[in-house]
Design a protein around this motif. Structure first.
Motif, mmCIF file in Angstrom:
data_model
loop_
_atom_site.group_PDB
_atom_site.id
_atom_site.type_symbol
_atom_site.label_atom_id
_atom_site.label_comp_id
_atom_site.label_asym_id
_atom_site.label_seq_id
_atom_site.Cartn_x
_atom_site.Cartn_y
_atom_site.Cartn_z
ATOM 1 N N GLU A 1 -0.982 5.103 -10.982
ATOM 2 C CA GLU A 1 -1.858 5.325 -9.839
ATOM 3 C C GLU A 1 -2.712 4.099 -9.528
ATOM 4 O O GLU A 1 -3.204 3.964 -8.421
ATOM 5 N N ASN A 2 -2.881 3.205 -10.479
ATOM 6 C CA ASN A 2 -3.684 2.012 -10.223
ATOM 7 C C ASN A 2 -2.860 0.834 -9.721
ATOM 8 O O ASN A 2 -3.415 -0.156 -9.272
ATOM 9 N N LEU A 3 -1.546 0.912 -9.839
ATOM 10 C CA LEU A 3 -0.682 -0.176 -9.406
ATOM 11 C C LEU A 3 -0.129 0.208 -8.036
ATOM 12 O O LEU A 3 0.475 1.257 -7.871
ATOM 13 N N LYS A 4 -0.340 -0.640 -7.054
ATOM 14 C CA LYS A 4 -0.097 -0.241 -5.670
ATOM 15 C C LYS A 4 1.289 -0.645 -5.156
ATOM 16 O O LYS A 4 1.758 -0.120 -4.167
ATOM 17 N N ALA A 5 1.903 -1.599 -5.778
ATOM 18 C CA ALA A 5 3.218 -2.068 -5.310
ATOM 19 C C ALA A 5 4.005 -2.587 -6.503
ATOM 20 O O ALA A 5 3.430 -2.972 -7.515
ATOM 21 N N ALA A 6 5.318 -2.566 -6.389
ATOM 22 C CA ALA A 6 6.150 -3.144 -7.441
ATOM 23 C C ALA A 6 6.107 -4.666 -7.322
ATOM 24 O O ALA A 6 6.093 -5.200 -6.213
ATOM 25 N N PRO A 7 6.073 -5.379 -8.445
ATOM 26 C CA PRO A 7 6.117 -6.848 -8.370
ATOM 27 C C PRO A 7 7.400 -7.320 -7.685
ATOM 28 O O PRO A 7 8.458 -6.742 -7.872
ATOM 29 N N THR A 8 7.270 -8.364 -6.874
ATOM 30 C CA THR A 8 8.435 -9.026 -6.280
ATOM 31 C C THR A 8 8.757 -10.238 -7.141
ATOM 32 O O THR A 8 7.906 -11.095 -7.358
ATOM 33 N N ILE A 9 9.984 -10.284 -7.642
ATOM 34 C CA ILE A 9 10.306 -11.225 -8.712
ATOM 35 C C ILE A 9 11.141 -12.396 -8.212
ATOM 36 O O ILE A 9 12.101 -12.220 -7.466
ATOM 37 N N GLY A 10 10.763 -13.589 -8.658
ATOM 38 C CA GLY A 10 11.561 -14.790 -8.457
ATOM 39 C C GLY A 10 11.934 -15.362 -9.806
ATOM 40 O O GLY A 10 11.508 -14.864 -10.847
ATOM 41 N N TYR A 11 12.735 -16.418 -9.822
ATOM 42 C CA TYR A 11 13.053 -17.030 -11.106
ATOM 43 C C TYR A 11 13.492 -18.485 -10.975
ATOM 44 O O TYR A 11 13.942 -18.923 -9.929
#
Ligand code: ZN
Length: 100
Positions: free
Chosen positions: A6-16
């Motif tokens: 509930e405290n995390l608002k979005a999924a991380p967008t990942i690069g590499y």
């Protein structure tokens, strides 16, 4: 779709980065990418890159990947995020990697 805490608002967008490269192979655009902590759009003026250092696979074996993965958050959010929230973001980032 992975459920977020509930405290995390979005999924991380990942690069590499590929191992040994100095430029990202996959480098998500900053414009349009959401900060996982607050869910607002990232800006160049308020940015921090978080490295995902190790991946634990489905067998529980932790490996150092040939790719160096990262995601981005607001610098101001990173400075105020609780350790638990930061860990949750890392766990979700790793979960995304494991399903790819
Ligand atoms: Zn934020």
């Amino acid at each position: 779709m992975m459920a977020l805490s509930e405290n995390l608002k979005a999924a991380p967008t990942i690069g590499y980065f590929e191992h040994g490269d100095d430029k990202p192979k996959v480098n998500p655009a900053i414009d349009g990418t959401l900060c996982p902590y607050c869910g607002d759009g990232l800006t160049r003026a308020n940015l921090r890159t978080v490295s995902v250092m190790a991946i634990t696979n489905a067998l529980g074996i932790t490996t150092t990947p040939q790719r160096c993965y990262f995601y981005r958050v607001h610098r101001t959010c990173a400075e105020t995020a609780s350790p638990a929230l930061a860990q949750k973001a890392d766990e979700i980032a790793m979960g995304i990697l494991q399903t790819n």
